[in-house]
Design a protein around this motif. Sequence first.
Motif, mmCIF file in Angstrom:
data_model
loop_
_atom_site.group_PDB
_atom_site.id
_atom_site.type_symbol
_atom_site.label_atom_id
_atom_site.label_comp_id
_atom_site.label_asym_id
_atom_site.label_seq_id
_atom_site.Cartn_x
_atom_site.Cartn_y
_atom_site.Cartn_z
ATOM 1 N N LEU A 1 4.884 7.842 -5.473
ATOM 2 C CA LEU A 1 3.741 7.830 -4.558
ATOM 3 C C LEU A 1 2.465 7.358 -5.255
ATOM 4 C CD1 LEU A 1 4.670 11.141 -2.754
ATOM 5 C CD2 LEU A 1 5.002 8.840 -1.883
ATOM 6 N N HIS B 1 2.462 3.567 -5.451
ATOM 7 C CA HIS B 1 2.072 2.882 -4.209
ATOM 8 C C HIS B 1 0.560 2.902 -3.980
ATOM 9 C CE1 HIS B 1 6.317 2.862 -2.263
ATOM 10 N NE2 HIS B 1 6.139 1.902 -3.134
ATOM 11 N N ASP B 2 -0.146 3.822 -4.651
ATOM 12 C CA ASP B 2 -1.611 3.834 -4.547
ATOM 13 C C ASP B 2 -2.236 2.611 -5.210
ATOM 14 O OD1 ASP B 2 -2.079 6.088 -3.068
ATOM 15 O OD2 ASP B 2 -2.255 7.430 -4.788
ATOM 16 N N ILE C 1 -1.456 -0.418 -4.704
ATOM 17 C CA ILE C 1 -1.395 -1.617 -3.863
ATOM 18 C C ILE C 1 -2.766 -1.901 -3.248
ATOM 19 C CG2 ILE C 1 -0.289 -2.647 -1.805
ATOM 20 C CD1 ILE C 1 1.575 -2.305 -4.235
ATOM 21 N N PHE C 2 -3.221 -3.144 -3.408
ATOM 22 C CA PHE C 2 -4.511 -3.533 -2.825
ATOM 23 C C PHE C 2 -4.404 -3.575 -1.301
ATOM 24 C CE2 PHE C 2 -4.820 -6.569 -6.684
ATOM 25 C CZ PHE C 2 -5.115 -5.503 -7.519
ATOM 26 N N LYS C 3 -5.540 -3.397 -0.642
ATOM 27 C CA LYS C 3 -5.521 -3.450 0.831
ATOM 28 C C LYS C 3 -5.096 -4.830 1.322
ATOM 29 C CE LYS C 3 -8.430 0.427 1.887
ATOM 30 N NZ LYS C 3 -9.652 0.977 2.411
ATOM 31 N N THR C 4 -5.527 -5.874 0.621
ATOM 32 C CA THR C 4 -5.031 -7.233 0.919
ATOM 33 C C THR C 4 -4.701 -7.918 -0.409
ATOM 34 O OG1 THR C 4 -7.303 -7.987 0.956
ATOM 35 C CG2 THR C 4 -6.272 -7.654 3.089
ATOM 36 N N THR D 1 1.652 12.195 2.360
ATOM 37 C CA THR D 1 1.346 10.882 2.927
ATOM 38 C C THR D 1 0.360 10.997 4.082
ATOM 39 O OG1 THR D 1 3.670 10.450 2.500
ATOM 40 C CG2 THR D 1 2.479 8.738 3.601
ATOM 41 N N LYS E 1 -2.997 11.682 2.672
ATOM 42 C CA LYS E 1 -3.587 10.475 2.072
ATOM 43 C C LYS E 1 -4.221 9.610 3.152
ATOM 44 C CE LYS E 1 -0.971 9.375 -2.126
ATOM 45 N NZ LYS E 1 0.040 8.472 -2.678
ATOM 46 N N ALA E 2 -3.471 9.418 4.247
ATOM 47 C CA ALA E 2 -3.987 8.580 5.334
ATOM 48 C C ALA E 2 -5.293 9.173 5.874
ATOM 49 C CB ALA E 2 -2.961 8.453 6.447
ATOM 50 N N TYR F 1 -8.047 8.877 2.660
ATOM 51 C CA TYR F 1 -8.385 7.515 2.233
ATOM 52 C C TYR F 1 -9.196 6.744 3.282
ATOM 53 C CZ TYR F 1 -4.850 8.002 -1.491
ATOM 54 O OH TYR F 1 -4.122 8.416 -2.575
ATOM 55 N N TYR F 2 -9.050 7.133 4.537
ATOM 56 C CA TYR F 2 -9.713 6.372 5.606
ATOM 57 C C TYR F 2 -10.795 7.186 6.317
ATOM 58 C CZ TYR F 2 -6.418 2.657 4.872
ATOM 59 O OH TYR F 2 -5.709 1.626 4.296
ATOM 60 N N PHE G 1 -8.527 4.875 -9.537
ATOM 61 C CA PHE G 1 -8.394 4.901 -8.082
ATOM 62 C C PHE G 1 -9.227 6.052 -7.498
ATOM 63 C CE2 PHE G 1 -6.116 6.458 -4.277
ATOM 64 C CZ PHE G 1 -6.136 5.309 -3.517
ATOM 65 N N HIS H 1 -1.708 12.504 12.731
ATOM 66 C CA HIS H 1 -2.597 11.475 12.203
ATOM 67 C C HIS H 1 -2.458 10.200 13.021
ATOM 68 C CE1 HIS H 1 -4.382 8.528 9.562
ATOM 69 N NE2 HIS H 1 -5.078 9.535 9.097
ATOM 70 N N ASP I 1 -3.761 -2.577 7.208
ATOM 71 C CA ASP I 1 -3.818 -3.253 5.911
ATOM 72 C C ASP I 1 -2.609 -2.828 5.068
ATOM 73 O OD1 ASP I 1 -4.405 -0.782 4.669
ATOM 74 O OD2 ASP I 1 -6.541 -1.037 4.988
ATOM 75 N N ASN I 2 -2.522 -3.371 3.858
ATOM 76 C CA ASN I 2 -1.369 -3.069 2.998
ATOM 77 C C ASN I 2 -1.233 -1.573 2.714
ATOM 78 O OD1 ASN I 2 -0.518 -5.685 2.716
ATOM 79 N ND2 ASN I 2 -1.598 -6.031 0.796
ATOM 80 N N GLN I 3 -2.388 -0.923 2.507
ATOM 81 C CA GLN I 3 -2.340 0.496 2.138
ATOM 82 C C GLN I 3 -1.740 1.346 3.265
ATOM 83 O OE1 GLN I 3 -6.050 2.638 1.130
ATOM 84 N NE2 GLN I 3 -5.383 2.331 -0.975
ATOM 85 N N MET J 1 1.928 0.758 3.294
ATOM 86 C CA MET J 1 2.626 1.509 2.244
ATOM 87 C C MET J 1 2.795 2.970 2.656
ATOM 88 S SD MET J 1 3.307 -0.799 0.212
ATOM 89 C CE MET J 1 4.303 0.301 -0.760
ATOM 90 N N LEU J 2 1.711 3.553 3.176
ATOM 91 C CA LEU J 2 1.772 4.963 3.581
ATOM 92 C C LEU J 2 2.766 5.147 4.734
ATOM 93 C CD1 LEU J 2 -2.029 5.936 3.425
ATOM 94 C CD2 LEU J 2 -0.239 6.624 1.840
ATOM 95 N N ASP K 1 6.282 5.037 3.322
ATOM 96 C CA ASP K 1 6.604 6.275 2.589
ATOM 97 C C ASP K 1 6.809 7.440 3.563
ATOM 98 O OD1 ASP K 1 6.448 4.981 0.167
ATOM 99 O OD2 ASP K 1 4.398 5.590 -0.260
#
Lengths: 264, 323
Positions: free
Chosen positions: A64, A67-68, A70-73, A123, A126-127, A130-131, A191, B29, B104-106, B109-110, B113
């Motif tokens: 896990l 996977h953090d 990974i860039f957004k683009t 997960t 995180k979502a 992170y957002y 990060f 979520h 986006d990629n993030q 990925m989430l 997973d």
Amino acid sequence: MKSTQLFNYYKKLIHKNIKNDYLSANLEKPVVEEYKLFALDTITSQHLQKDNYIVSTMVVQMALNTHDQIFKTFPKSDNQIMKKQQLTVLAGDFYSGIYYHLLAKAKDISFVRILAKGINELTQQKAYVYYRDFEHSETFLAEYEKIETALLNKVAAYFKMEQGIDYLDKWIMYKKLKLEWSKFQNSETTFFHQLLLQNVIRDNSMISLEDVLLTMLNQTKKSIKNYHGELPPQFDVLKQDFQQEMRKNNFLHINSVLEEGLSK
Amino acid sequence: MKLAKTYSFIKKDLNQIETVLEDSIYTDHDVLRDASLQLLKAGGKRLRPVFVLLAAMFGDYNIHHVKKVASALELIHMASLVHDDVIDDSNIRRGKPTVKANWDNQIAMLTGDFIFAKALDQFTEIEEPRAHQILAKTMIELTLGEIEQIKDKYNLNQNLRTYLRRIRRKTALLISSSCQLGAIAAGTSRETEKSLFKYGYNMGMSYQIIDDILDFTGTEKELGKPAGGDLLQGNITLPVLYAMKNPSVKNELIEMFKYPETVDKEMLEPVIDKILNTDAVEEARILSDRYLQKAYESLHNLPDIKAKKSLEDIANYIGNRKI
């Protein structure tokens, strides 16, 4: 076993299990978070199969964490970075497969379920973190702590150590913040630092980052010091570790005061 | 004939699986939920659940038990697709925007997973350790296949064996495991389980070869993505391997791949024409047919039940996909 020996033993075991020549040749060695190893060793200390529990949990955590990265683009213009990113996705997936394989081989299906539930919570958290923008670092700290401790909490509950979970969470978070603080002092950007800058501080100021990191570190330290609940006997090592760190900090503080006095 | 018609008698059971899939990806979520739902609603043939159900019919078929296997396998497939789109930097899948394109990629990925964990959580309701060992091995092989694909990108010195090993890992194993796990969940004999595994493996190989052919012969509209996309990304598939027997095609590819980052759709078009002008597609089709034949043969010793006819029909359908 002393902690250095313990870390080396488990690091070796973990890296042996996740070995893949092509990934090793193209990606940096994944980091094993020593403080989590230490905590897991404490939680599982009375179990014969502890190696399997520790290695599989750490491998999931590494999957896990990987996977953090990974860039957004993706930067399409740079093939090498792109390839590294693609392999990073696969490395995380590969480690996930390894954790499952280790436990399936040991026929420990109930522990597969425990970790799967942990990944799930982590997960989702995180979502959420992170957002989202945070008004206060305290709120961020409380929410981030859930990401940091989700897997180990599940493991602790599995081994009937619910009583010590609050203490465990603060101890893990303290270790994490200490690590982040020392990286900040070494001018490394992580990060976690970026997350703080984007979601909490929002003005990209390093001075603010320093302040926030220190505030959170002191806050967590205070929570641990003020903890008065009952703890499972196994957690004595965590308490001792924390007390030792406090003594070491005091010693360093006194030394620096003395040195300052000398220089004057 | 439409593919779904070949197994219309399990439609009700497939609907149950669809419900399980929807329930299992539910989360409070909103972004994760929307991303997972988008992936689920993008459709797909649900081939893996179909194989699980049909294979289970050779044993003690109980949909309440078997559906856990079927949905877990589809979730694993979905999780791998959402991560694949990040790897391939794809914005379109089956003609629809991908998760990474919409968010986006993030988030992709989430989402991957998250779905993967849901799959395993669900699969742990199956007690049989051997089933878990098979699935775990399959998942590792699946990733190793993808890693190999990256390793072999733009490598024109690979051979048929490398290609076959890659597609075995990338595609065939998840299909063969679907058949095998369906059989295990229904407690069939080991012999039946083996036959079904072989059927799935050969079907999977044939399926991927045809997919690789279609990448050259299909239109953007039919494929839901640009034609020749594999080669554009540097993936050397079977038609290319066969076409390279012609030195002029090989030389052209060598020249083009000297500077991989400069290769674009326009540069690729004449090369694709050249490949199509060789016997490569026909040769690839012959190899695909050989796998298909083996798939039919794997079924010979199995009892003549409805599921067997469906498995044969699916093989027929796969073999006759428009090339």
